[in-house]
Each structure stands twice: as structure tokens, then as C-alpha cells.
Write a protein that holds these residues in place. Sequence first.
Motif, PDB file in Angstrom:
ATOM      1  N   THR A 192      55.629  28.163  57.671  1.00  6.92           N
ATOM      2  CA  THR A 192      55.430  29.330  56.821  1.00  6.92           C
ATOM      3  C   THR A 192      56.699  30.171  56.674  1.00  6.92           C
ATOM      4  O   THR A 192      56.623  31.386  56.477  1.00  6.92           O
ATOM      5  CB  THR A 192      54.293  30.197  57.372  1.00  6.92           C
ATOM      6  OG1 THR A 192      54.505  30.422  58.766  1.00  6.92           O
ATOM      7  CG2 THR A 192      52.957  29.520  57.170  1.00  6.92           C
ATOM      8  N   ASP A 235      50.276  20.343  48.586  1.00 10.56           N
ATOM      9  CA  ASP A 235      51.375  19.401  48.830  1.00 10.56           C
ATOM     10  C   ASP A 235      51.103  18.538  50.048  1.00 10.56           C
ATOM     11  O   ASP A 235      51.473  17.355  50.083  1.00 10.56           O
ATOM     12  CB  ASP A 235      52.693  20.153  49.009  1.00 10.56           C
ATOM     13  CG  ASP A 235      53.255  20.655  47.680  1.00 10.56           C
ATOM     14  OD1 ASP A 235      52.700  20.287  46.632  1.00 10.56           O
ATOM     15  OD2 ASP A 235      54.235  21.414  47.704  1.00 10.56           O
ATOM     16  N   ALA A 238      50.720  35.357  52.859  1.00  9.57           N
ATOM     17  CA  ALA A 238      49.939  35.235  51.636  1.00  9.57           C
ATOM     18  C   ALA A 238      48.448  35.432  51.862  1.00  9.57           C
ATOM     19  O   ALA A 238      47.907  35.097  52.917  1.00  9.57           O
ATOM     20  CB  ALA A 238      50.184  33.859  51.005  1.00  9.57           C
ATOM     21  N   TYR A 287      57.213  27.293  53.280  1.00  9.09           N
ATOM     22  CA  TYR A 287      56.269  27.829  52.297  1.00  9.09           C
ATOM     23  C   TYR A 287      55.991  29.291  52.619  1.00  9.09           C
ATOM     24  O   TYR A 287      56.277  29.757  53.718  1.00  9.09           O
ATOM     25  CB  TYR A 287      54.952  27.046  52.325  1.00  9.09           C
ATOM     26  CG  TYR A 287      55.042  25.669  51.711  1.00  9.09           C
ATOM     27  CD1 TYR A 287      54.589  25.419  50.428  1.00  9.09           C
ATOM     28  CD2 TYR A 287      55.591  24.609  52.428  1.00  9.09           C
ATOM     29  CE1 TYR A 287      54.667  24.143  49.860  1.00  9.09           C
ATOM     30  CE2 TYR A 287      55.681  23.336  51.881  1.00  9.09           C
ATOM     31  CZ  TYR A 287      55.213  23.117  50.594  1.00  9.09           C
ATOM     32  OH  TYR A 287      55.303  21.854  50.052  1.00  9.09           O
ATOM     33  N   LYS A 288      55.391  29.993  51.656  1.00 14.26           N
ATOM     34  CA  LYS A 288      55.057  31.403  51.862  1.00 14.26           C
ATOM     35  C   LYS A 288      53.765  31.592  52.633  1.00 14.26           C
ATOM     36  O   LYS A 288      53.392  32.720  52.971  1.00 14.26           O
ATOM     37  CB  LYS A 288      54.976  32.126  50.514  1.00 14.26           C
ATOM     38  CG  LYS A 288      56.330  32.285  49.833  1.00 14.26           C
ATOM     39  CD  LYS A 288      56.207  33.089  48.554  1.00 14.26           C
ATOM     40  CE  LYS A 288      57.567  33.302  47.905  1.00 14.26           C
ATOM     41  NZ  LYS A 288      57.471  34.104  46.652  1.00 14.26           N
ATOM     42  N   GLU A 309      50.029  29.214  54.436  1.00 12.93           N
ATOM     43  CA  GLU A 309      49.295  27.963  54.589  1.00 12.93           C
ATOM     44  C   GLU A 309      48.618  27.543  53.295  1.00 12.93           C
ATOM     45  O   GLU A 309      48.670  26.363  52.911  1.00 12.93           O
ATOM     46  CB  GLU A 309      48.235  28.124  55.683  1.00 12.93           C
ATOM     47  CG  GLU A 309      48.801  28.377  57.058  1.00 12.93           C
ATOM     48  CD  GLU A 309      47.703  28.639  58.067  1.00 12.93           C
ATOM     49  OE1 GLU A 309      47.693  27.947  59.100  1.00 12.93           O
ATOM     50  OE2 GLU A 309      46.870  29.520  57.826  1.00 12.93           O
ATOM     51  N   ALA A 310      47.965  28.484  52.642  1.00 13.14           N
ATOM     52  CA  ALA A 310      47.231  28.148  51.418  1.00 13.14           C
ATOM     53  C   ALA A 310      48.128  27.530  50.349  1.00 13.14           C
ATOM     54  O   ALA A 310      47.759  26.512  49.741  1.00 13.14           O
ATOM     55  CB  ALA A 310      46.509  29.387  50.890  1.00 13.14           C
ATOM     56  N   PRO A 311      49.330  28.077  50.081  1.00 18.21           N
ATOM     57  CA  PRO A 311      50.193  27.448  49.077  1.00 18.21           C
ATOM     58  C   PRO A 311      50.674  26.050  49.467  1.00 18.21           C
ATOM     59  O   PRO A 311      51.002  25.247  48.590  1.00 18.21           O
ATOM     60  CB  PRO A 311      51.383  28.415  48.980  1.00 18.21           C
ATOM     61  CG  PRO A 311      50.886  29.706  49.481  1.00 18.21           C
ATOM     62  CD  PRO A 311      49.889  29.363  50.549  1.00 18.21           C
ATOM     63  N   ALA A 312      50.724  25.756  50.770  1.00 16.83           N
ATOM     64  CA  ALA A 312      51.227  24.455  51.224  1.00 16.83           C
ATOM     65  C   ALA A 312      50.165  23.365  51.198  1.00 16.83           C
ATOM     66  O   ALA A 312      50.489  22.174  51.167  1.00 16.83           O
ATOM     67  CB  ALA A 312      51.777  24.574  52.641  1.00 16.83           C
TER      68      ALA A 312
END
Length: 341
Positions: free
Chosen positions: A175, A210, A55, A201-202, A204-207
Motif C-alpha cells: 500500500t 490487478d 483509500a 498501490y494507494k 487494498e481495494a484498488p489493488a
Amino acid sequence: MNDQLPPAQSPANQDRRRWLLRNAAWGAASLLASHPAWAQSPYPSRPVRLVVPFAAGGATDVLGRLLAKALEPGLGQPVVVDNKVGAAGAIGANQVAHAEPDGYNVLMGGVGTNIVLEHTMPDLGYRPQRDFAAVASICNVDYVLVVAQDSPYQTLGELLADAKKTPDKLRYMSTGPLGPLHVAMEYLGKLSGAQMIHAPYKGEAPALPDLLQQRVDMGMMTALFTRPQVQSGKLRVLATLSAQRMASWPEIATVAELGYPGFAAPIWNGFFVPRKTGAEVVDRLGKVTVAQLQAPELKNLLEKQGVSVTAQGPDAYEKFLQAERLRWQQMIRESQVLTKS
């Protein structure tokens, strides 16, 4: 009606004309062969696409964009980053593996896309050793185990002890399922007796949201991405996954130092192109990449952000990959990650 052939069409003149045409064609072919640049445009003659299989905003993407910009002067063409996200990097890697072998589609690959996934995803649409040619190694990426700043776990030992005492209570992010970080954490679980739930997750940023809200208890993230979050008081580092302490963050202990001798999960990146790409194109890409990575300005910039520059050309990189295949096959086997998924 005149049965006489005009002079230009007489048998003697026709034979002479055919002889001239044959020799003209032979001469043109010889000239093109001796000057290949006349026969086809020199590489590269248009923008090069660099596929980053994670991502935008994550550490791999940041590195990819820095490198893309650095390569442009040496190649004389724009290098455009294209994020193709999903399946622990397999989607982007698969696209490049089956692209035209012309040097205009380059994968920013890594230990996951180019070694681990072949052993953890039976339906993988490509085979790394068969379908890719190594262009150049870029760097080893320093990964760390992190928790939210207000997490109850102050040390790695506390977290693993709780995960051992209460199986399948804690969640950790990586990831992607069956990628190298997943393998590494399951291998650590095997060594420590801890059992945790994997949350893929797709990137680091999207995770990050959470992790900050403790919907996941621990993250496996790059030092590059994590350092600003630590400095701002949002995250706390428990250990590094590297074999040695990081030069850029020497106060962080390794997992091996914290009670698990021999543990290390080397995460590296490199450039790859489709296997049938011409040797001259691979060599050109490799030389430009290595030269830029060895330039002090870029080298210092990358190392300050938590990576160790390796800068190997095609031949040396292929030898490195042979050794890495053996290392990760052992980790996959001993972690038993395949039987748990």
C-alpha cells in the motif's frame, strides 16, 4: 461658566469608581478561572474529524469507520471519517501533524505513518515523535500474503524459489512505496535471496483487480479485507506476516514457521493528535477510546475481523512506540530497502 465638577465626577467619586471597576474585573477573572467551563466550551463541542490516510473500502478505512461510530456516544459529538490518500499514508499524517492542536483533528496512524516513513522518506513533511502525541493504541492488524486462486504458486516456498531463480520476474503489491509492507517484503527477500518487483498501490481495494488478473503475483493484505475473497474462491493465502498464528484464522502458518525463524512484521494502528494538543484533551480522547475498545461488543467485532485489540492509553502507548522505533530501524537497515529505491 460653572467650574464646579458635578458630584459624580468629583475626585473622590472618580477614585471610588476606579476602585469598583478594578475589583469587578478581578472578581470576574477569578470566577472564570475557578470555573474553566465558563471560560471556554468543554471538549468536544463540535464534530471531530478522524483522518484515515488510506483509500475508502480498505481495511484501515473499515476499522476507522467502526471506531468513529463507537466513539460518538462517549464524546457526545459526531466523528467524521476523512480519507486523505497517498504516499503510504504520509499525506494524511502530514495534514494532521500541522493542524490546529485542539483535538478536532485526529489521525488514525500506524507503524508506517508514525515510525517507518521517517526513515524511508527524507523529505517527509513531519517528524512523528516531534509532531504527534499518542492518544491510544487500537489494535494489531493481521496481514497475510495472498495470490489469486488460479496462481501457479501453491506455497510461499514455491513463490520465493521462483523469485530467487528468476530475479525481477514476479511482482508484489503493497500500500505504498517505502511503507512498512514494502520494508517487510524486502526484508523477507533479503532473508530468502528472492528478488521481486515492488508494485505500490494507494490501498487494498484498488489493488484487488490487478491481483485477481495476476498483473501482480502476490499481495500483502489484511485478513479483514482478504477473508471474503478467500471464502468466495478468488484468493489463496500463503502465510501470515504476524509473529503468531491468528486467533481468527489459526490454520494459516506464519512466515517464520515456513522457514524464516524470527521474521515478523507487526502492523498496528493507533490514534494521534498534534503534539501541542492540551493534556486534558489527549486524556479525554484516550479514555473514551480505551473504554470503547474494551467494551465486549466492539472488541469481539474487531477480533472477528482479523485484528487483536490492544487498547492502551497515552502513557503506555508512548512506551510501546519507543520499542517499536528500535525494531523497525533494524528491519529497515537490514533490508537495504533505501538503497534499492
